[in-house]
Design a protein around this motif. Structure first.
Motif, PDB file in Angstrom:
ATOM      1  N   MET A   5       0.838  -1.203   0.000  1.00 12.02           N
ATOM      2  CA  MET A   5       0.000   0.000   0.000  1.00 12.02           C
ATOM      3  C   MET A   5       0.870   1.248   0.000  1.00 12.02           C
ATOM      4  O   MET A   5       1.880   1.305   0.694  1.00 12.02           O
ATOM      5  CB  MET A   5      -0.922  -0.002   1.226  1.00 12.02           C
ATOM      6  N   TYR A   9      -0.459   8.011  -0.859  1.00 15.44           N
ATOM      7  CA  TYR A   9      -1.821   8.104  -1.384  1.00 15.44           C
ATOM      8  C   TYR A   9      -2.834   8.204  -0.240  1.00 15.44           C
ATOM      9  O   TYR A   9      -3.830   8.922  -0.346  1.00 15.44           O
ATOM     10  CB  TYR A   9      -2.146   6.893  -2.254  1.00 15.44           C
ATOM     11  N   LEU A  10      -2.579   7.481   0.840  1.00  8.00           N
ATOM     12  CA  LEU A  10      -3.467   7.539   1.993  1.00  8.00           C
ATOM     13  C   LEU A  10      -3.466   8.940   2.599  1.00  8.00           C
ATOM     14  O   LEU A  10      -4.518   9.506   2.910  1.00  8.00           O
ATOM     15  CB  LEU A  10      -3.031   6.516   3.050  1.00  8.00           C
ATOM     16  N   PHE A  13      -5.077  11.394  -0.015  1.00  9.43           N
ATOM     17  CA  PHE A  13      -6.510  11.151  -0.110  1.00  9.43           C
ATOM     18  C   PHE A  13      -7.228  11.674   1.134  1.00  9.43           C
ATOM     19  O   PHE A  13      -8.302  12.279   1.057  1.00  9.43           O
ATOM     20  CB  PHE A  13      -6.759   9.650  -0.290  1.00  9.43           C
ATOM     21  N   SER A  14      -6.633  11.436   2.317  1.00  7.62           N
ATOM     22  CA  SER A  14      -7.238  11.902   3.572  1.00  7.62           C
ATOM     23  C   SER A  14      -7.278  13.427   3.615  1.00  7.62           C
ATOM     24  O   SER A  14      -8.301  14.025   3.988  1.00  7.62           O
ATOM     25  CB  SER A  14      -6.449  11.368   4.771  1.00  7.62           C
ATOM     26  N   VAL A  47     -13.023   7.704   3.535  1.00  3.30           N
ATOM     27  CA  VAL A  47     -11.655   7.674   2.993  1.00  3.30           C
ATOM     28  C   VAL A  47     -10.971   6.325   3.215  1.00  3.30           C
ATOM     29  O   VAL A  47     -10.494   5.707   2.256  1.00  3.30           O
ATOM     30  CB  VAL A  47     -10.811   8.825   3.575  1.00  3.30           C
ATOM     31  N   PRO A  48     -10.899   5.814   4.458  1.00  7.46           N
ATOM     32  CA  PRO A  48     -10.247   4.503   4.633  1.00  7.46           C
ATOM     33  C   PRO A  48     -10.998   3.376   3.953  1.00  7.46           C
ATOM     34  O   PRO A  48     -10.387   2.407   3.496  1.00  7.46           O
ATOM     35  CB  PRO A  48     -10.216   4.313   6.154  1.00  7.46           C
ATOM     36  N   TYR A  51      -9.899   3.566   0.313  1.00  3.47           N
ATOM     37  CA  TYR A  51      -8.463   3.279   0.182  1.00  3.47           C
ATOM     38  C   TYR A  51      -8.165   1.805   0.439  1.00  3.47           C
ATOM     39  O   TYR A  51      -7.581   1.116  -0.405  1.00  3.47           O
ATOM     40  CB  TYR A  51      -7.677   4.163   1.146  1.00  3.47           C
ATOM     41  N   PHE A  52      -8.561   1.301   1.607  1.00  4.49           N
ATOM     42  CA  PHE A  52      -8.251  -0.084   1.953  1.00  4.49           C
ATOM     43  C   PHE A  52      -9.068  -1.064   1.114  1.00  4.49           C
ATOM     44  O   PHE A  52      -8.582  -2.146   0.761  1.00  4.49           O
ATOM     45  CB  PHE A  52      -8.477  -0.326   3.448  1.00  4.49           C
ATOM     46  N   TYR A  54      -9.887  -0.677  -1.956  1.00  3.37           N
ATOM     47  CA  TYR A  54      -9.216  -0.775  -3.261  1.00  3.37           C
ATOM     48  C   TYR A  54      -8.045  -1.750  -3.192  1.00  3.37           C
ATOM     49  O   TYR A  54      -7.906  -2.631  -4.061  1.00  3.37           O
ATOM     50  CB  TYR A  54      -8.715   0.601  -3.694  1.00  3.37           C
ATOM     51  N   TYR A  55      -7.197  -1.626  -2.181  1.00  5.35           N
ATOM     52  CA  TYR A  55      -6.006  -2.477  -2.111  1.00  5.35           C
ATOM     53  C   TYR A  55      -6.350  -3.932  -1.786  1.00  5.35           C
ATOM     54  O   TYR A  55      -5.719  -4.857  -2.321  1.00  5.35           O
ATOM     55  CB  TYR A  55      -5.013  -1.923  -1.077  1.00  5.35           C
TER      56      TYR A  55
END
Length: 274
Positions: A5, A9-10, A13-14, A47-48, A51-52, A54-55
């Motif tokens: 990850m 980006y985290l 994005f946040s 947001v999380p 993000y999470f 997606y991964y």
């Protein structure tokens, strides 16, 4: 899993998510309560989640690959003990920070001791407790002990990752030193067990007790709690004693976890070498 990850980006994005949310909510002129709730939902859910999600989908894996119930029961007494020591250290360290600031910046001390009004709306209180006790611990552990810790270890070293990620964690909290040491403990716990559920439970227990003290017993513990400038001096002795004892126990816990981690790594290194 977390090694793949991208931490930048985290963070990006946040940041963009919060800025966009603030602009929209200000433009809509929503109430302070709605502003707070929506902002937290964006930061801790939207947001999380994106993000999470997606991964985990990208690598065709499940969140249960990093969370496990195995061994949790065995660790519960240690988690409770670690939380009690951490809370004692944080409370007494907050006193020490105020004690050092009082002679040179009493205005800042008064500002730090100012009680923020909490709306008495039942649904808002329930949401706030849920956010403090559950949402924040889960998401922050995925962010700091998951992504940031593992990415920083890959770029520096084990202790580089532990210290830098814990420092970032501490900076985002009012109790910087206490949160930093809590981050070190949580990081070592995760690296030792390879189970993110344990630092999550550590965080949940810690925040649940904090929320209970905030809403159920706001004056507890009265013998050491600081409510005004005078308390800094009248309650100095018990706070100093607790600070000394809890600091020794906190450092001892870190040494214990670090030693256990090092002992676990030695047989693995010997096996890999052979």
């Amino acid at each position: 899993m977390f090694e793949q990850m991208k931490a930048r980006y985290l963070i990006l994005f946040s940041g963009l998510g919060m800025i966009a949310t603030m602009i929209i909510l200000i433009a809509l002129d929503v109430s302070d309560t709605a502003f707070d709730v929506i902002s937290q939902l964006v930061l801790y859910v939207l947001v999380p989640g994106i993000y999470f999600g997606y991964y985990f989908r990208k690598h065709n894996t499940s969140v249960w690959n990093v969370l496990s119930l195995n061994g949790v029961k065995k660790w519960l007494p240690a988690l409770i003990a670690l939380v009690l020591v951490s809370i004692a250290f944080s409370i007494s360290m907050f006193w020490f920070q105020l004690f050092m600031l009082a002679p040179i910046a009493p205005w800042l001390v008064n500002f730090m001791l100012e009680t923020l009004p909490i709306p008495d709306t039942p649904w808002y209180i329930v949401f706030t407790i849920f956010s403090i006790a559950i949402l924040a611990p889960v998401v922050e552990e995925f962010m700091f002990r998951g992504v940031l810790l593992k990415r920083l270890i890959g770029k520096t070293s084990v202790w580089g990752g532990v210290l830098i990620s814990s420092l970032l964690f501490g900076i985002l909290h009012l109790d910087v030193i206490g949160a930093f040491l809590f981050g070190v403990v949580a990081s070592l716990l995760y690296l030792l067990t390879n189970n993110l559920l344990l630092p999550i439970l550590l965080h949940i227990i810690n925040n649940s007790l904090a929320a209970a003290a905030m809403f159920l017993a706001p004056t507890w513990p009265e013998s050491i709690a600081i409510f005004d400038l005078a308390d800094i001096y009248t309650k100095a002795t018990p706070n100093a004693v607790i600070l000394g004892i809890s600091a020794v126990l906190m450092l001892g816990a870190i040494f214990w976890l670090a030693h256990a981690l090092e002992s676990r790594k030695r047989p693995e290194e010997k096996f890999n070498h052979e």
